[in-house]
Motif scaffolding. Sequence first.
Motif, PDB file in Angstrom:
ATOM      1  N   MET A  80      16.617   7.840  29.586  1.00 36.35           N
ATOM      2  CA  MET A  80      16.068   6.629  28.971  1.00 36.35           C
ATOM      3  C   MET A  80      16.774   6.382  27.650  1.00 36.35           C
ATOM      4  N   LEU A  81      17.063   5.111  27.355  1.00 34.79           N
ATOM      5  CA  LEU A  81      17.692   4.690  26.112  1.00 34.79           C
ATOM      6  C   LEU A  81      16.690   3.831  25.343  1.00 34.79           C
ATOM      7  N   LEU A  82      16.251   4.305  24.170  1.00 32.87           N
ATOM      8  CA  LEU A  82      15.260   3.618  23.350  1.00 32.87           C
ATOM      9  C   LEU A  82      15.958   2.976  22.165  1.00 32.87           C
ATOM     10  N   THR A  83      15.726   1.679  21.956  1.00 31.88           N
ATOM     11  CA  THR A  83      16.290   0.924  20.827  1.00 31.88           C
ATOM     12  C   THR A  83      15.164   0.124  20.187  1.00 31.88           C
ATOM     13  N   PRO A  84      14.581   0.582  19.079  1.00 35.77           N
ATOM     14  CA  PRO A  84      13.480  -0.159  18.447  1.00 35.77           C
ATOM     15  C   PRO A  84      14.005  -1.266  17.526  1.00 35.77           C
ATOM     16  N   HIS A  85      13.194  -2.297  17.358  1.00 37.21           N
ATOM     17  CA  HIS A  85      13.472  -3.407  16.453  1.00 37.21           C
ATOM     18  C   HIS A  85      12.199  -3.720  15.665  1.00 37.21           C
ATOM     19  N   ILE A  86      12.380  -4.024  14.388  1.00 34.66           N
ATOM     20  CA  ILE A  86      11.250  -4.356  13.505  1.00 34.66           C
ATOM     21  C   ILE A  86      10.968  -5.844  13.624  1.00 34.66           C
ATOM     22  N   VAL A  87       9.770  -6.192  14.048  1.00 29.55           N
ATOM     23  CA  VAL A  87       9.359  -7.588  14.152  1.00 29.55           C
ATOM     24  C   VAL A  87       8.762  -8.077  12.837  1.00 29.55           C
ATOM     25  N   ARG A  88       7.908  -7.291  12.222  1.00 26.11           N
ATOM     26  CA  ARG A  88       7.294  -7.651  10.948  1.00 26.11           C
ATOM     27  C   ARG A  88       7.142  -6.385  10.125  1.00 26.11           C
ATOM     28  N   SER A  89       7.689  -6.385   8.918  1.00 22.09           N
ATOM     29  CA  SER A  89       7.656  -5.217   8.053  1.00 22.09           C
ATOM     30  C   SER A  89       6.635  -5.422   6.949  1.00 22.09           C
ATOM     31  N   HIS A  90       6.606  -4.442   6.006  1.00 25.36           N
ATOM     32  CA  HIS A  90       5.698  -4.531   4.878  1.00 25.36           C
ATOM     33  C   HIS A  90       6.181  -5.604   3.909  1.00 25.36           C
ATOM     34  N   ALA A  91       5.268  -6.416   3.403  1.00 20.06           N
ATOM     35  CA  ALA A  91       5.591  -7.456   2.420  1.00 20.06           C
ATOM     36  C   ALA A  91       5.422  -6.878   1.025  1.00 20.06           C
ATOM     37  N   LEU A  92       6.549  -6.682   0.313  1.00 20.34           N
ATOM     38  CA  LEU A  92       6.518  -6.133  -1.035  1.00 20.34           C
ATOM     39  C   LEU A  92       6.458  -7.254  -2.050  1.00 20.34           C
ATOM     40  N   THR A  93       5.569  -7.133  -3.025  1.00 20.52           N
ATOM     41  CA  THR A  93       5.442  -8.086  -4.119  1.00 20.52           C
ATOM     42  C   THR A  93       5.656  -7.355  -5.438  1.00 20.52           C
ATOM     43  N   GLN A  94       5.741  -8.130  -6.521  1.00 19.84           N
ATOM     44  CA  GLN A  94       5.931  -7.525  -7.828  1.00 19.84           C
ATOM     45  C   GLN A  94       4.731  -6.692  -8.233  1.00 19.84           C
ATOM     46  N   LYS A  95       3.561  -7.010  -7.735  1.00 21.23           N
ATOM     47  CA  LYS A  95       2.358  -6.253  -8.064  1.00 21.23           C
ATOM     48  C   LYS A  95       2.422  -4.838  -7.505  1.00 21.23           C
ATOM     49  N   ASP A  96       3.158  -4.650  -6.390  1.00 17.39           N
ATOM     50  CA  ASP A  96       3.269  -3.317  -5.801  1.00 17.39           C
ATOM     51  C   ASP A  96       4.071  -2.357  -6.676  1.00 17.39           C
ATOM     52  N   PHE A  97       4.917  -2.882  -7.579  1.00 18.11           N
ATOM     53  CA  PHE A  97       5.742  -2.041  -8.437  1.00 18.11           C
ATOM     54  C   PHE A  97       5.208  -1.959  -9.862  1.00 18.11           C
ATOM     55  N   SER A  98       4.086  -2.614 -10.146  1.00 18.20           N
ATOM     56  CA  SER A  98       3.534  -2.592 -11.501  1.00 18.20           C
ATOM     57  C   SER A  98       2.708  -1.322 -11.704  1.00 18.20           C
ATOM     58  N   PRO A  99       2.766  -0.719 -12.909  1.00 22.26           N
ATOM     59  CA  PRO A  99       1.961   0.486 -13.155  1.00 22.26           C
ATOM     60  C   PRO A  99       0.482   0.157 -13.248  1.00 22.26           C
ATOM     61  N   VAL A 100      -0.337   1.140 -12.960  1.00 25.34           N
ATOM     62  CA  VAL A 100      -1.799   0.999 -13.010  1.00 25.34           C
ATOM     63  C   VAL A 100      -2.324   1.971 -14.055  1.00 25.34           C
ATOM     64  N   TYR A 101      -3.023   1.474 -15.045  1.00 32.82           N
ATOM     65  CA  TYR A 101      -3.606   2.313 -16.087  1.00 32.82           C
ATOM     66  C   TYR A 101      -4.986   2.765 -15.640  1.00 32.82           C
ATOM     67  N   VAL A 102      -5.202   4.075 -15.582  1.00 37.63           N
ATOM     68  CA  VAL A 102      -6.468   4.633 -15.099  1.00 37.63           C
ATOM     69  C   VAL A 102      -7.257   5.293 -16.222  1.00 37.63           C
ATOM     70  N   GLY A 103      -6.886   5.040 -17.458  1.00 38.17           N
ATOM     71  CA  GLY A 103      -7.651   5.586 -18.565  1.00 38.17           C
ATOM     72  C   GLY A 103      -7.212   6.984 -18.944  1.00 38.17           C
ATOM     73  N   THR A 104      -8.086   7.696 -19.598  1.00 40.40           N
ATOM     74  CA  THR A 104      -7.826   9.066 -20.040  1.00 40.40           C
ATOM     75  C   THR A 104      -8.714  10.042 -19.286  1.00 40.40           C
ATOM     76  N   GLN A 105      -8.553  11.319 -19.591  1.00 42.23           N
ATOM     77  CA  GLN A 105      -9.348  12.330 -18.896  1.00 42.23           C
ATOM     78  C   GLN A 105     -10.822  12.212 -19.249  1.00 42.23           C
ATOM     79  N   GLY A 106     -11.117  11.828 -20.480  1.00 39.86           N
ATOM     80  CA  GLY A 106     -12.523  11.681 -20.869  1.00 39.86           C
ATOM     81  C   GLY A 106     -13.101  10.324 -20.572  1.00 39.86           C
ATOM     82  N   ASN A 107     -12.260   9.319 -20.262  1.00 42.89           N
ATOM     83  CA  ASN A 107     -12.749   7.972 -20.012  1.00 42.89           C
ATOM     84  C   ASN A 107     -11.901   7.365 -18.915  1.00 42.89           C
ATOM     85  N   LEU A 108     -12.275   7.609 -17.669  1.00 39.70           N
ATOM     86  CA  LEU A 108     -11.547   7.083 -16.528  1.00 39.70           C
ATOM     87  C   LEU A 108     -12.032   5.679 -16.224  1.00 39.70           C
TER      88      LEU A 108
END
Length: 405
Positions: free
Chosen positions: A130-158
Amino acid sequence: MPSTTFYNPYGSGNIATTPLTSFTYKNVGVNLDIEPRVTYDGDIILKVALEISAKGPDQNVAGQNLPSFFSRKVETRLRLRDGESNLLAGLLRENERKTLKGVPGISSIPILRDLFASNDKEIVQTDIVMLLTPHIVRSHALTQKDFSPVYVGTQGNLGLAGPPPLIQPPAESPAGPARPPAAQVPPAGAAFVPAAQPAPPSGPPAAAQKPPTVPAGAPAAPAVTPAGAPAAQAAAAPPAQQAAQPAGQPPAAPAAAAQPQAQQPPADAVRIILTPPGAPLMVAAQPATVPISVFGASRLGTVTLSLRFDPKILRVRLVQEGTFMSSGGGTVTFAQQVDATGGRVDITLTRTGDPAGVSGDGVLASVVFDAIGSGVSPLAMGGVVTGAGGLPVPVNFGNAAITVR
């Protein structure tokens, strides 16, 4: 396959003696079960389960003929790229059949069976490839928000309330950092005097002063400009006073507003920047995704980009289309070409059939790099951006660099 159960049709308290037969259908042949998964790097992970079954001879069980099945099954995991082929083989099946023909009784005698009997041996071997050849029909949609850092606070104040003002960077407009007004920039060689606190005059008012009497034939005295006076007063001096300055003194510095502005980008220019990975890459490790983002866009129709890199350090694995040009349901023609030897990636995005264009901020495209050598590879970007009407749009391109260890 049949399955028989017994039940009691007369209610409870009696023995279940009535049989009830049901049949279970079984798929015979080549059964392929594939579970795909697409990663953010553009790889396709396939969980493959392959079963090859066939119907065998019937078997008599309690006076009833029941079918038998031959089955071969294999499970594996594959990691492929879009359009990459994989050859799956090794499912062998071998059937051996022996046939004896002759006169009964004589075929059992050692010497006579060679004269009055014949033996036939047949071996049949089959293999499934058998010969398998996959093709991507729809991939993940990356936006600028996906690369922005997320501030989660400090150890005493999450929490997700955002960074405090002390460590939050100042907001920067699309035109660049704010500059002080021209009136607050002192000329070269002059002392800075705030506009809110002017220097008090040292003598009587200018209206009360009388010009000194100049004898006939005497040379004109040079005009003296106070050190704290604004540069606009020196620029507004009559030509006769400017010409009367001694040759040994440098001319007065022009006002900040009169300085050439050709090197400064226009305030309404579109910004296209790169977001390199924050940590250095490792050779032969996981690839890095570098998004190309646009800020302050207004009615864009066509974007043509050219990205240069060091081919001895980086190698382009994949170029993905962003979601900005196709926002609002527009039709986008995406074309890309990679020159691996020269270290160049050409990307073209054209929004067709939309006279209004697209505006706002977002991700134009993403380039996935593989680290093949150690060093620092600069990422230099340029290109041409046109509006919906075909007119060129001023653009500020931001360059970056990727470090590989």
